[in-house]
Design an enzyme around this catalytic site. Structure first.
Site, PDB file in Angstrom:
ATOM      1  N   SER A 205      10.609 -25.817  -0.321  1.00  0.00           N
ATOM      2  CA  SER A 205      11.947 -26.059   0.216  1.00  0.00           C
ATOM      3  C   SER A 205      12.246 -27.563   0.312  1.00  0.00           C
ATOM      4  O   SER A 205      11.324 -28.371   0.450  1.00  0.00           O
ATOM      5  CB  SER A 205      12.047 -25.440   1.609  1.00  0.00           C
ATOM      6  N   GLU A 226       9.703 -30.054  -6.734  1.00  0.00           N
ATOM      7  CA  GLU A 226      10.495 -28.951  -7.308  1.00  0.00           C
ATOM      8  C   GLU A 226      11.051 -28.175  -6.122  1.00  0.00           C
ATOM      9  O   GLU A 226      10.333 -27.394  -5.491  1.00  0.00           O
ATOM     10  CB  GLU A 226       9.587 -28.052  -8.178  1.00  0.00           C
ATOM     11  N   CYS A 260      14.222 -19.504  -6.927  1.00  0.00           N
ATOM     12  CA  CYS A 260      14.885 -20.789  -6.631  1.00  0.00           C
ATOM     13  C   CYS A 260      16.133 -20.987  -7.466  1.00  0.00           C
ATOM     14  O   CYS A 260      17.058 -21.656  -7.032  1.00  0.00           O
ATOM     15  CB  CYS A 260      13.917 -21.934  -6.857  1.00  0.00           C
TER      16      CYS A 260
HETATM   17  P1  NAD Z   1       8.038 -23.943   1.837  1.00  0.00           P
HETATM   18  O1  NAD Z   1       8.566 -25.317   1.635  1.00  0.00           O
HETATM   19  O2  NAD Z   1       8.162 -23.326   3.180  1.00  0.00           O
HETATM   20  O3  NAD Z   1       6.454 -23.907   1.503  1.00  0.00           O
HETATM   21  C1  NAD Z   1       5.936 -24.381   0.290  1.00  0.00           C
HETATM   22  C2  NAD Z   1       4.496 -24.825   0.503  1.00  0.00           C
HETATM   23  O4  NAD Z   1       4.467 -25.882   1.469  1.00  0.00           O
HETATM   24  C3  NAD Z   1       3.570 -23.731   1.026  1.00  0.00           C
HETATM   25  O5  NAD Z   1       2.338 -23.823   0.349  1.00  0.00           O
HETATM   26  C4  NAD Z   1       3.424 -24.075   2.499  1.00  0.00           C
HETATM   27  O6  NAD Z   1       2.172 -23.696   3.047  1.00  0.00           O
HETATM   28  C5  NAD Z   1       3.565 -25.580   2.512  1.00  0.00           C
HETATM   29  N1  NAD Z   1       4.148 -26.075   3.774  1.00  0.00           N
HETATM   30  C6  NAD Z   1       5.004 -25.410   4.601  1.00  0.00           C
HETATM   31  N2  NAD Z   1       5.342 -26.197   5.657  1.00  0.00           N
HETATM   32  C7  NAD Z   1       4.685 -27.371   5.487  1.00  0.00           C
HETATM   33  C8  NAD Z   1       4.612 -28.586   6.247  1.00  0.00           C
HETATM   34  N3  NAD Z   1       5.284 -28.726   7.390  1.00  0.00           N
HETATM   35  N4  NAD Z   1       3.845 -29.581   5.771  1.00  0.00           N
HETATM   36  C9  NAD Z   1       3.173 -29.452   4.613  1.00  0.00           C
HETATM   37  N5  NAD Z   1       3.172 -28.331   3.872  1.00  0.00           N
HETATM   38  C10 NAD Z   1       3.927 -27.298   4.293  1.00  0.00           C
HETATM   39  O7  NAD Z   1       8.707 -23.040   0.713  1.00  0.00           O
HETATM   40  P2  NAD Z   1       8.546 -21.490   0.453  1.00  0.00           P
HETATM   41  O8  NAD Z   1       9.187 -20.737   1.547  1.00  0.00           O
HETATM   42  O9  NAD Z   1       7.133 -21.166   0.101  1.00  0.00           O
HETATM   43  O10 NAD Z   1       9.418 -21.333  -0.898  1.00  0.00           O
HETATM   44  C11 NAD Z   1      10.796 -21.211  -0.880  1.00  0.00           C
HETATM   45  C12 NAD Z   1      11.501 -22.515  -1.229  1.00  0.00           C
HETATM   46  O11 NAD Z   1      10.953 -23.055  -2.430  1.00  0.00           O
HETATM   47  C13 NAD Z   1      12.972 -22.310  -1.526  1.00  0.00           C
HETATM   48  O12 NAD Z   1      13.723 -23.388  -1.019  1.00  0.00           O
HETATM   49  C14 NAD Z   1      13.027 -22.300  -3.049  1.00  0.00           C
HETATM   50  O13 NAD Z   1      14.290 -22.624  -3.589  1.00  0.00           O
HETATM   51  C15 NAD Z   1      11.980 -23.309  -3.379  1.00  0.00           C
HETATM   52  N6  NAD Z   1      11.431 -23.109  -4.718  1.00  0.00           N
HETATM   53  C16 NAD Z   1      11.674 -24.049  -5.677  1.00  0.00           C
HETATM   54  C17 NAD Z   1      11.202 -23.856  -6.973  1.00  0.00           C
HETATM   55  C18 NAD Z   1      11.452 -24.856  -8.062  1.00  0.00           C
HETATM   56  O14 NAD Z   1      10.802 -24.745  -9.107  1.00  0.00           O
HETATM   57  N7  NAD Z   1      12.332 -25.819  -7.899  1.00  0.00           N
HETATM   58  C19 NAD Z   1      10.450 -22.714  -7.251  1.00  0.00           C
HETATM   59  C20 NAD Z   1      10.212 -21.801  -6.248  1.00  0.00           C
HETATM   60  C21 NAD Z   1      10.695 -22.009  -4.981  1.00  0.00           C
END
Ligand code: NAD
Length: 483
Positions: A205, A226, A260
């Site tokens: 995110s 990403e 995403c």
């Molecule tokens: P997220 O940001 O909550 O988590 C992603 C990763 O970050 C996980 O491995 C998580 O454990 C880690 N994380 C979570 N909080 C953290 C923190 N405070 N500090 C460090 N690491 C932390 O995202 P999600 O819920 O797993 O995925 C959904 C999001 O990802 C959506 O916004 C979606 O649009 C985006 N996404 C983007 C792409 C792309 O290719 N651009 C692909 C898939 C998903």
């Protein structure tokens, strides 16, 4: 895997000491890799990964079904295929990518020869999300290995079965000083981010992306981010509705809208609004079933990943309904199974959270427009999206939208499929991402392009001090001619 992890449980068997240990092992290996791991060794690593993916395909189907009931065919198309394609594409181009590239000569440095040599960044961290946990861990891994790096992967804790499988596959395939998996939640991720990685490739995110970038700044690690956001879709007055609807329903409801680059919301031209809504309804029913019971029982429709996201989405839906949105399709939720049917809304307004937050679920607001300039203004008033889709037969209509907006990518009469194009960079812009993945762009993300300038007959020394009248004259001439 014989037993499955309870969904949402946090696997955290990594102490800070063991994280530091694996990082140090990889760092120590960097010199060895730089000196001894050339093209042939990287090819072996990629082929080993390919074999391992093929050998674990059945387990992957089981793991992703256990995590959020993802249908096997969807796993094959969106998790296995992209990784295999990335490996195949990389294997057929890697030799060329690794070759030093000649840089065009310049008169101001006459007598020199310049090259760009891609070198491995070193030890890299890949942090991946839960929505495509396999592809978004192993896709970047392919690029990182191709570029000659060692890698620690931190997969998402929200898909624990797939994360465990990723760890198992990596353990069986690579030595820990080349590739290691550290499972765990945000706390584990934070511990990893304290280490001075050479590059951090984060998918997730925008909120967490900002945290990752701030942590990376402490050691000036380079980053690829990403990220996500709201990807708009525009249905112009000349759109082929049938074609648009087939693509949109697939792009939106595959993976339960947890993609995403899924169409987040639709702007439809007034003149087509009624027909378009009818057509989407019919297409949803053709694909997923007519009744709530049929949609619940079809094996082709997966679930929201966990209760937290289910509650988030049902909250968005309630907020929209309370503020006057009309449900055209779906809307009958079942919390016992994190089931939200394909849901279509109209009459939504800007004050609804559904039009403010990334939806990331199977809810599709349809917004009518009569003036495309207002739609363009609205897109430009919001953070730059990861993807933007336009459906129209009118080239000047699509051309205007492409020219007047900024987004990671644009799909014209197509949605989502740009992810599968191996020759296109995949990534966002600002709030939706920094840098790019896939193919050559992925290879570059994990490489430093080192400029090497060699002298064979340069005359630059003629400009050095002492600044005699002759040297001064020459400097003036250089500035005049080349400046
Ligand atoms: P997220 O940001 O909550 O988590 C992603 C990763 O970050 C996980 O491995 C998580 O454990 C880690 N994380 C979570 N909080 C953290 C923190 N405070 N500090 C460090 N690491 C932390 O995202 P999600 O819920 O797993 O995925 C959904 C999001 O990802 C959506 O916004 C979606 O649009 C985006 N996404 C983007 C792409 C792309 O290719 N651009 C692909 C898939 C998903």
């Amino acid at each position: 895997m014989s037993s499955y992890v309870e969904s949402n449980s946090v696997v955290m068997d990594f102490s800070k000491a063991s994280i530091n240990d694996v990082f140090q092992k990889q760092k120590n290996n960097t010199k060895n890799r730089r000196e001894n791991f050339g093209y042939a060794e990287r090819v072996v690593e990629l082929k080993n990964l390919r074999e391992a993916v093929l050998a674990h395909e059945e387990q992957l189907y089981e793991a992703l079904y256990a995590d959020f009931k993802k249908p096997q065919e969807e796993v094959k198309l969106t998790e296995v295929f992209p990784v295999l394609q990335e490996i195949r594409h990389t294997l057929s181009h890697l030799k060329g990518w690794m070759k030093p590239k000649r840089v065009k000569p310049a008169l101001s440095v006459f007598g020199t020869h310049a090259q760009l040599r891609p070198e491995a960044k070193g030890t890299c961290l890949i942090i991946s999300p839960w929505n495509y946990p396999f592809t978004l861990s192993f896709g970047p891994l392919v690029s990182a290995l191709a570029a000659g790096n060692s890698v620690i992967i931190k997969p998402s804790e929200l898909t624990p079965n797939t994360s465990a499988l990723i760890a198992e596959l990596v353990k069986k395939t690579f030595s820990p000083d080349l590739v290691s998996v550290v499972e765990g939640d945000a706390e584990v991720s934070q511990a990893l981010l304290q280490l001075p990685f050479d590059h951090i490739f984060f998918t997730g995110s925008p909120q967490v992306g900002k945290i990752v970038m701030a942590e990376a700044a402490k050691s000036l690690a380079s980053v690829t981010l990403e990220l996500g956001g709201k990807s708009p879709t525009i249905i112009g007055p000349t759109a082929n509705i049938k074609k648009a609807v087939r693509t949109i329903v697939w792009g939106k409801y595959a993976n339960n809208g947890q993609t995403c680059i899924a169409p987040d919301h639709i702007f439809v031209h007034q003149s087509l609004s009624h027909d378009f809504a009818e057509a989407v309804n019919q297409e949803v029913q053709r694909v997923y079933g007519k009744t709530n019971a049929e949609q619940k029982s079809t094996p082709d429709y997966c679930r929201v990943v966990n209760e937290r996201h289910f509650q988030r989405l049902s909250g968005l839906l309630e907020d929209a309904k309370n503020k006057g949105a009309v449900v055209l399709q779906g809307g009958e939720l079942d919390s016992s199974d994190n089931f939200i049917p394909p849901t279509i809304l109209k009459n939504t307004s800007d004050d609804m959270r559904i039009n403010q937050e990334e939806l990331f679920g199977p809810i599709l607001p349809i917004i009518e427009f009569d003036d495309i300039d207002m739609v363009i203004k609205r897109i430009n008033d919001n953070p730059k999206p990861l993807a933007l889709y336009v459906f129209s037969k009118d080239k000047s209509f699509t051309g205007n939208i492409i020219n007047q907006t900024s987004s990671g990518a644009v799909g014209v009469n197509i949605a989502v499929a740009h992810f599968l194009h191996p020759n296109m960079p995949f990534g966002g812009v600002n709030n939706s991402g920094i840098g790019a993945a896939h193919g050559y762009y992925g290879f570059l993300a994990f490489s430093h392009e080192k400029g090497v300038l060699k002298d064979y007959a340069s005359i630059t020394h003629m400009l050095f001090p002492p600044y005699t009248p002759k040297v001064k004259k020459l400097i003036n001439l250089v500035v005049k001619v080349f400046g």
